[in-house]
Scaffold this active site. Structure first.
Site, short mmCIF file in Angstrom:
data_model
loop_
_atom_site.label_atom_id
_atom_site.label_comp_id
_atom_site.label_asym_id
_atom_site.label_seq_id
_atom_site.Cartn_x
_atom_site.Cartn_y
_atom_site.Cartn_z
CG ASN A 1 42.93 -6.35 -4.35
OD1 ASN A 1 44.14 -6.82 -4.47
ND2 ASN A 1 42.75 -7.77 -3.10
CE1 TYR B 1 49.17 -11.69 -0.76
CE2 TYR B 1 51.07 -11.15 -2.21
CZ TYR B 1 49.70 -10.53 -1.92
OH TYR B 1 49.62 -9.34 -1.81
CG HIS C 1 48.38 -6.77 1.57
ND1 HIS C 1 48.46 -7.66 1.65
CD2 HIS C 1 49.60 -6.77 2.24
CE1 HIS C 1 48.49 -9.14 2.08
NE2 HIS C 1 49.46 -7.80 3.29
CE LYS D 1 47.18 -6.67 -3.12
NZ LYS D 1 46.15 -8.05 -3.51
CD GLU E 1 51.16 -8.52 5.49
OE1 GLU E 1 51.00 -7.40 5.85
OE2 GLU E 1 50.73 -9.79 5.34
#
Ligand code: CMP
Length: 139
Positions: A114, A51, A117, A11, A128
């Site tokens: 975080n 998302y 992913h 990310k 995905e």
């Protein structure tokens, strides 16, 4: 268990912290082969589509803003039980709950930023991976 593929995203916070190599090293040392990879910057529509399953969640708008603030590194990881293996290497979604030695424990700032992913199930991995890669880009 069979050989699987899973989608990984480093990310924006991970890219900003300069830990792409460190994260790749953990994947490879953990038995996951990088079958495809590229750096991209998602626009709002791309992040919202990725998302979409979270669109009713209170954190959705903030998550999309975060995921579009800078480049990310999307990769296809392949290996024995790759989906679960990658989740073990990443650690819990909330870094405060992540086990020692996991990526999120070592690098993540908070539950939103975080660092990585990873797909959570075979069906989501399929969706995905195809969201970012053509078959001809996966080796
Ligand atoms: P990820 O595994 O990419 O899946 C959805 C993302 O939403 C998650 O990692 C976090 O970046 C973010 N997220 C999940 N739960 C929360 C939360 N409670 N507050 C803010 N962001 C969250």
């Amino acid at each position: 268990m069979a050989t699987e593929r899973t989608l990984s995203i480093i990310k924006p916070d991970g890219v900003e912290k300069g830990i792409i190599g460190e994260v790749f090293n953990r994947f490879e040392k953990g038995g996951l082969r990088i079958a495809a990879t590229k750096m991209i910057k998602m626009d709002q529509a791309k992040a919202e589509g990725f998302y979409a399953v979270h669109k009713e969640r209170p954190f959705f708008n903030s998550l999309v803003k975060f995921m579009t603030r800078g480049p990310v590194v999307v990769s296809v990881l392949e290996g024995e039980s790759a989906i679960q293996r990658n989740r073990e290497i990443m650690g819990a979604t909330n870094p405060a709950e992540a086990a020692a030695g996991t990526i999120r424990k070592d690098f993540a700032s908070n539950i939103e930023e975080n660092t990585v992913h990873g797909s959570d199930a075979p069906e989501t991995a399929k969706f995905e991976i195809s969201y970012f890669f053509k078959d001809s880009e996966i080796f």
